[in-house]
Design an enzyme around this catalytic site. Structure first.
Site, PDB file in Angstrom:
ATOM      1  N   SER B 173      43.779  15.140  13.958  1.00  0.00           N
ATOM      2  CA  SER B 173      43.869  16.603  13.955  1.00  0.00           C
ATOM      3  C   SER B 173      45.259  17.042  14.442  1.00  0.00           C
ATOM      4  CB  SER B 173      42.753  17.159  14.840  1.00  0.00           C
ATOM      5  OG  SER B 173      42.520  18.500  14.553  1.00  0.00           O
ATOM      6  N   ARG B 243      35.864  29.397  21.246  1.00  0.00           N
ATOM      7  CA  ARG B 243      35.428  28.009  21.175  1.00  0.00           C
ATOM      8  C   ARG B 243      34.233  27.849  20.232  1.00  0.00           C
ATOM      9  NH1 ARG B 243      37.360  22.980  21.603  1.00  0.00           N
ATOM     10  NH2 ARG B 243      35.844  21.532  22.449  1.00  0.00           N
ATOM     11  N   ASP B 339      34.524  16.409   6.411  1.00  0.00           N
ATOM     12  CA  ASP B 339      35.450  17.224   7.202  1.00  0.00           C
ATOM     13  C   ASP B 339      35.988  18.362   6.325  1.00  0.00           C
ATOM     14  OD1 ASP B 339      37.492  18.306   8.704  1.00  0.00           O
ATOM     15  OD2 ASP B 339      38.465  16.396   9.156  1.00  0.00           O
ATOM     16  N   HIS B 372      34.635  17.188  11.006  1.00  0.00           N
ATOM     17  CA  HIS B 372      35.947  16.916  11.589  1.00  0.00           C
ATOM     18  C   HIS B 372      35.829  16.066  12.860  1.00  0.00           C
ATOM     19  CE1 HIS B 372      40.156  17.545  12.353  1.00  0.00           C
ATOM     20  NE2 HIS B 372      39.936  18.144  13.506  1.00  0.00           N
ATOM     21  N   ASP B 373      34.794  16.310  13.634  1.00  0.00           N
ATOM     22  CA  ASP B 373      34.592  15.592  14.899  1.00  0.00           C
ATOM     23  C   ASP B 373      34.412  14.089  14.724  1.00  0.00           C
ATOM     24  OD1 ASP B 373      34.960  17.449  16.820  1.00  0.00           O
ATOM     25  OD2 ASP B 373      32.846  17.934  17.114  1.00  0.00           O
TER      26      ASP B 373
END
Lengths: 217, 410
Positions: B173, B243, B339, B372-373
């Site tokens: 990222s 967040r 992702d 994405h994580d």
């Protein structure tokens, strides 16, 4: 030995034959050159060329498992396919571009061949010969698409959408202005057919063919 | 102070997570180095930053010829504690599955360095740090920091550690952006680069999501134009919303569905209210609330902005390939199928540019439903790829004579 997807056709269960294929490709390649292997599979050919010819090798492979194996072997291989990704390589960026047992699985073989000859100063193309007598006999006597140990797929699940014969390929070379510098035919027993044999003989008896091509000047 | 100083800070002794986080921002318990007035940092936004501090952590040991150093970069809200417990949360390092003895980034072979980014809040100079000109926290007086600024600061850290050439630069990222910047700007200092779930520029959609987050922070009355430090408050609500919005982009639709579906939080009966009824809501609330305790709101503005401004091709006439022309480094690019924050197409753009530049590149797209994580999670095929690539990089390093540990046969 498990062989993934599209490349399985020729080699399904014939490890020794594969090696002849690879060795013939290796023989066509000068040491210390830069090569691109399109359809790298598990990287066996690239590794052979790196170790025996000291080439600077790059590869493109469709399957993630194949790419992972290549990367684990220390090879520079990207996930991609011949139809989509060749366009991104500049002209003359490699000495040789190899398309091993893959052209019959591409959507646009003619365009792919043109890219090979644009990217590489020379191209090496190997493919299964659909003009082989066993294929013809299946069609003639059984009236079915051939399924055997070197063409293992049924017509409805095969990734090979553009089969050709040796004669078809020679015609394509003419159309794309490719000069045939060398060619090898391999029979079912692994015997090589001499380059001086006439094309009709090749077309009947070669299970696979390997061509070294260059751009016509 | 004229020369860089290194210190190990004692235990903090403070209690609440929020207090610990604030303490860590000003006085990290990791190692740190402060660069004084004689070595200012030129910033892309104009002007110089001086003095400034980089907080970092290391794992493994540097070999004799200093050739086994790997610089690992954290993502947006990460910190230097890649493989050791966070002093704020006490949780294991964010990449402790990847880095350690016998792990893909093997600390028995490599000397692993991870620093907190400039603009961050874990000990490196950021908006919560004290501005020597005013003796108050910088707040928004800190110039906007860019990814190339972060990397320039890291080169000074690497110099300070006595390392000329890094064995590898590795990040996901925003960390991938830093790795890319390193490889492009300092090709002679990088043997190999691993770029994970990243992009050569932030897309319009990426910028949009981060702008939602920033606006949420700035709309919070407790933000006070960035001077909340003076009021003894923090814009918790705004930062939590930021967040929450960002967190959604880190997960795939599939993983959210699998994890939460439409499950209700507390009962089988609908409450017909606006409380956190669904599990996904209470999960997001939790993500938001735990985040505000450990992260500085202004820092969040700075690091998201750094990502927005990142566009590697722009510095090279808009042609990404030019950024890598002539590089000798080996590259490994990794993306994940689910992702959508940094999709595979963004990785392919990098790969195509590397190909066009004639660089040596491997590219794997890992099948994962984690979004994405995924790059922070233990995905076996992902780990195999990193392991294989680093191992091969090690071998080619040996062959080029950079190592002297080749076997002697008698």
């Amino acid at each position: 030995m498990s062989k993934p997807d599209k490349k399985a056709l020729i080699v399904g269960g014939r490890a020794d034959n594969t090696r002849i294929d690879f060795e013939l490709v290796a023989d066509m390649i000068n040491p210390n050159t830069k090569i691109l292997d399109v359809g790298s599979d598990d990287g066996a050919l690239l590794e052979l060329l790196r170790d025996s010819r000291n080439v600077e090798g790059r590869g493109i492979e469709l399957s993630q498992k194949g790419v992972n194996k290549c990367v684990a072997r220390g090879l520079s291989v990207i996930q991609g396919d011949a139809d989509e990704d060749l366009i991104y390589y500049p002209d003359d960026s490699f000495d040789y571009v190899i398309l091993s047992q893959t052209i019959q699985a591409t959507r646009n073989p003619k365009l792919v061949l043109e890219h090979l000859l644009r990217i590489g100063r020379k191209a090496i193309v190997s493919f299964p010969n659909f003009g082989h007598w066993r294929v013809r006999s299946d069609l003639l006597f059984r009236g079915t698409m051939p399924v055997n140990d070197y063409l293992p797929y049924s017509w409805y699940d095969t990734p090979n959408i553009h089969f050709c014969t040796v004669r078809d390929f020679v015609n394509l070379c003419r159309e794309t202005n490719a000069e045939i510098e060398k060619a090898h035919g391999i029979q079912g027993d692994g015997e090589r057919i001499s380059f001086s044999a006439p094309w009709w003989f090749w077309n009947l008896f070669a299970e696979q063919a390997i061509f070294l091509l260059s751009r016509k000047r | 102070m004229n020369s860089p100083t290194d210190k190990n800070n004692p235990e903090t002794g403070v209690k609440s997570r929020e207090e610990r986080a604030h303490h860590e921002a000003l006085s990290p318990s990791s190692r740190s180095v402060t660069f004084g007035p004689d070595t200012p940092l030129k910033l892309d936004a104009g002007g110089e930053l001086s003095p400034f501090t980089i907080a970092y952590e290391t794992y493994g040991s540097l070999n004799e010829d200093h050739s086994n150093a790997i610089l690992v970069f954290h993502a947006l809200t990460g910190d230097q504690y890649a493989a050791s417990p966070s002093p704020v949360t006490g949780k294991p390092g964010w990449w402790s599955t990847m880095i350690g003895p016998g792990k893909p980034i093997d600390t028995e072979r490599y000397f692993v360095i991870c620093s907190n980014v400039l603009g961050g809040c874990s000990g490196s100079t950021g908006p919560a740090s004290i501005n020597p000109a005013t003796d108050k926290p910088y707040g928004l007086d800190l110039p906007v920091i860019t990814v190339p600024d972060m990397v320039r600061a890291q080169t000074m850290l690497v110099d300070y550690l006595g390392i000329d050439k890094l064995f590898s630069v590795i990040g996901g990222s925003m960390g991938g952006m830093q790795a890319m910047q390193w490889a492009a700007a300092y090709p002679e200092r990088v043997n190999s680069a691993i770029l994970i779930a990243t992009a050569s520029h932030h897309s319009s959609q990426n910028i949009a999501f981060y702008e939602v987050g920033r606006q949420a922070v700035m709309a919070d009355l407790d933000w006070h134009g960035g001077r909340y430090y003076d009021y003894d408050v923090t814009p918790k609500k705004g930062l939590a919303v930021a967040r929450m919005a960002a967190h959604v982009t880190y997960m795939s639709e599939q993983s959210l569905q699998n994890k939460f579906g439409r499950n209700l939080q507390n009962s089988t009966e609908k409450g017909f209210s606006f409380d956190a009824e669904f599990e996904i809501e209470s999960y997001l609330h939790h993500q938001g609330m735990t985040f505000v305790d450990r992260f500085d709101a202004n820092s969040y503005l700075y690091v998201t902005r750094a990502m927005d401004y990142f566009d590697l091709a722009a510095s090279y006439d808009g042609q990404l390939a030019k950024a890598f022309m002539g590089t000798k480094a080996r590259f490994c690019v990794v993306s994940f199928t689910s992702d959508w924050h940094f999709p595979t197409s963004a990785s392919r753009t990098i790969v195509h540019a590397l190909n066009a530049a004639g660089a040596s590149v491997s590219f794997v797209e890992i099948d994962s439903d984690k979004g994405h994580d995924a790059f922070l999670l233990e995905e076996p095929e992902f780990f195999d790829a990193i392991n294989g690539f680093l191992h091969a990089a090690d071998r080619s390093n040996d062959q080029s004579g950079n190592h002297d540990d080749t076997e002697e046969r008698s």
